[in-house]
Motif scaffolding. Structure first.
Motif, PDB file in Angstrom:
ATOM      1  N   VAL A  22     -30.524  27.598 -11.670  1.00  0.00           N
ATOM      2  CA  VAL A  22     -29.414  28.158 -12.448  1.00  0.00           C
ATOM      3  C   VAL A  22     -28.088  27.776 -11.804  1.00  0.00           C
ATOM      4  O   VAL A  22     -27.151  27.365 -12.491  1.00  0.00           O
ATOM      5  N   ARG A  23     -28.006  27.879 -10.478  1.00  0.00           N
ATOM      6  CA  ARG A  23     -26.768  27.518  -9.780  1.00  0.00           C
ATOM      7  C   ARG A  23     -26.436  26.038  -9.934  1.00  0.00           C
ATOM      8  O   ARG A  23     -25.267  25.664  -9.982  1.00  0.00           O
ATOM      9  N   ALA A  24     -27.455  25.185 -10.000  1.00  0.00           N
ATOM     10  CA  ALA A  24     -27.239  23.746 -10.134  1.00  0.00           C
ATOM     11  C   ALA A  24     -26.902  23.350 -11.572  1.00  0.00           C
ATOM     12  O   ALA A  24     -26.529  22.212 -11.823  1.00  0.00           O
ATOM     13  N   GLY A  25     -27.043  24.284 -12.493  1.00  0.00           N
ATOM     14  CA  GLY A  25     -26.747  23.986 -13.888  1.00  0.00           C
ATOM     15  C   GLY A  25     -27.912  23.383 -14.641  1.00  0.00           C
ATOM     16  O   GLY A  25     -27.741  22.916 -15.767  1.00  0.00           O
ATOM     17  N   GLU A  26     -29.097  23.389 -14.038  1.00  0.00           N
ATOM     18  CA  GLU A  26     -30.273  22.825 -14.693  1.00  0.00           C
ATOM     19  C   GLU A  26     -30.860  23.792 -15.716  1.00  0.00           C
ATOM     20  O   GLU A  26     -31.474  23.364 -16.677  1.00  0.00           O
ATOM     21  N   LEU A  27     -30.711  25.083 -15.482  1.00  0.00           N
ATOM     22  CA  LEU A  27     -31.210  26.101 -16.396  1.00  0.00           C
ATOM     23  C   LEU A  27     -30.068  27.015 -16.800  1.00  0.00           C
ATOM     24  O   LEU A  27     -29.200  27.339 -15.999  1.00  0.00           O
ATOM     25  N   ARG A  28     -30.100  27.430 -18.011  1.00  0.00           N
ATOM     26  CA  ARG A  28     -29.122  28.394 -18.477  1.00  0.00           C
ATOM     27  C   ARG A  28     -29.707  29.786 -18.313  1.00  0.00           C
ATOM     28  O   ARG A  28     -30.924  29.969 -18.232  1.00  0.00           O
ATOM     29  N   VAL A  29     -28.845  30.790 -18.259  1.00  0.00           N
ATOM     30  CA  VAL A  29     -29.294  32.161 -18.049  1.00  0.00           C
ATOM     31  C   VAL A  29     -30.241  32.599 -19.164  1.00  0.00           C
ATOM     32  O   VAL A  29     -31.241  33.267 -18.908  1.00  0.00           O
ATOM     33  N   TRP A  30     -29.968  32.223 -20.406  1.00  0.00           N
ATOM     34  CA  TRP A  30     -30.839  32.634 -21.498  1.00  0.00           C
ATOM     35  C   TRP A  30     -32.224  32.018 -21.362  1.00  0.00           C
ATOM     36  O   TRP A  30     -33.225  32.638 -21.726  1.00  0.00           O
ATOM     37  N   GLN A  31     -32.327  30.819 -20.801  1.00  0.00           N
ATOM     38  CA  GLN A  31     -33.629  30.195 -20.601  1.00  0.00           C
ATOM     39  C   GLN A  31     -34.440  30.953 -19.549  1.00  0.00           C
ATOM     40  O   GLN A  31     -35.649  31.126 -19.687  1.00  0.00           O
ATOM     41  N   VAL A  32     -33.766  31.400 -18.507  1.00  0.00           N
ATOM     42  CA  VAL A  32     -34.430  32.194 -17.475  1.00  0.00           C
ATOM     43  C   VAL A  32     -34.912  33.519 -18.057  1.00  0.00           C
ATOM     44  O   VAL A  32     -36.028  33.963 -17.784  1.00  0.00           O
ATOM     45  N   CYS A  33     -34.089  34.152 -18.883  1.00  0.00           N
ATOM     46  CA  CYS A  33     -34.471  35.427 -19.499  1.00  0.00           C
ATOM     47  C   CYS A  33     -35.675  35.266 -20.414  1.00  0.00           C
ATOM     48  O   CYS A  33     -36.606  36.081 -20.380  1.00  0.00           O
ATOM     49  N   VAL A  34     -35.675  34.226 -21.232  1.00  0.00           N
ATOM     50  CA  VAL A  34     -36.800  33.987 -22.136  1.00  0.00           C
ATOM     51  C   VAL A  34     -38.073  33.705 -21.343  1.00  0.00           C
ATOM     52  O   VAL A  34     -39.144  34.228 -21.655  1.00  0.00           O
ATOM     53  N   THR A  35     -37.973  32.914 -20.282  1.00  0.00           N
ATOM     54  CA  THR A  35     -39.136  32.617 -19.450  1.00  0.00           C
ATOM     55  C   THR A  35     -39.645  33.885 -18.766  1.00  0.00           C
ATOM     56  O   THR A  35     -40.857  34.106 -18.681  1.00  0.00           O
ATOM     57  N   GLY A  36     -38.741  34.724 -18.289  1.00  0.00           N
ATOM     58  CA  GLY A  36     -39.143  35.985 -17.669  1.00  0.00           C
ATOM     59  C   GLY A  36     -39.840  36.913 -18.642  1.00  0.00           C
ATOM     60  O   GLY A  36     -40.863  37.523 -18.322  1.00  0.00           O
ATOM     61  N   LEU A  37     -39.296  37.026 -19.837  1.00  0.00           N
ATOM     62  CA  LEU A  37     -39.945  37.849 -20.860  1.00  0.00           C
ATOM     63  C   LEU A  37     -41.321  37.311 -21.219  1.00  0.00           C
ATOM     64  O   LEU A  37     -42.276  38.075 -21.401  1.00  0.00           O
ATOM     65  N   PHE A  38     -41.438  35.998 -21.315  1.00  0.00           N
ATOM     66  CA  PHE A  38     -42.729  35.378 -21.589  1.00  0.00           C
ATOM     67  C   PHE A  38     -43.729  35.732 -20.486  1.00  0.00           C
ATOM     68  O   PHE A  38     -44.880  36.059 -20.763  1.00  0.00           O
ATOM     69  N   GLY A  39     -43.276  35.717 -19.250  1.00  0.00           N
ATOM     70  CA  GLY A  39     -44.134  36.085 -18.126  1.00  0.00           C
ATOM     71  C   GLY A  39     -44.603  37.529 -18.207  1.00  0.00           C
ATOM     72  O   GLY A  39     -45.766  37.827 -17.937  1.00  0.00           O
ATOM     73  N   PHE A  40     -43.697  38.438 -18.587  1.00  0.00           N
ATOM     74  CA  PHE A  40     -44.097  39.836 -18.716  1.00  0.00           C
ATOM     75  C   PHE A  40     -45.107  40.020 -19.839  1.00  0.00           C
ATOM     76  O   PHE A  40     -46.056  40.792 -19.705  1.00  0.00           O
ATOM     77  N   TYR A  41     -44.935  39.326 -20.950  1.00  0.00           N
ATOM     78  CA  TYR A  41     -45.897  39.448 -22.045  1.00  0.00           C
ATOM     79  C   TYR A  41     -47.254  38.866 -21.674  1.00  0.00           C
ATOM     80  O   TYR A  41     -48.293  39.410 -22.025  1.00  0.00           O
ATOM     81  N   ILE A  42     -47.261  37.767 -20.938  1.00  0.00           N
ATOM     82  CA  ILE A  42     -48.532  37.192 -20.497  1.00  0.00           C
ATOM     83  C   ILE A  42     -49.221  38.132 -19.509  1.00  0.00           C
ATOM     84  O   ILE A  42     -50.439  38.277 -19.522  1.00  0.00           O
TER      85      ILE A  42
END
Length: 63
Positions: A22-42
């Motif tokens: 995220v700090r390097a600009g490779e991921l946006r905050v919304w992408q991290v949030c969606v991935t985290g939510l996906f992890g919780f659902y899995i």
């Protein structure tokens, strides 16, 4: 090494990698949030024990 003892370091390393991306600009905050939510659902699905076993086996094989 059991999966309980490897959970915290694995989560810490993955969190650190995510933070650096995220700090390097490779991921946006919304992408991290969606991935985290996906992890919780899995984690709440029937696949959670199989995924946990796979990750534990990979960590055990590497170390």
């Amino acid at each position: 090494m059991n999966s309980a003892s490897s959970t915290f370091p694995l989560v810490f390393v993955l969190g650190l990698i995510t933070f650096m991306l995220v700090r390097a600009g490779e991921l946006r905050v919304w992408q991290v949030c969606v991935t985290g939510l996906f992890g919780f659902y899995i984690a709440q699905s029937a696949l959670a024990p199989a995924i946990s076993g796979l990750v534990a086996s990979l960590v055990f094989a590497l170390f």
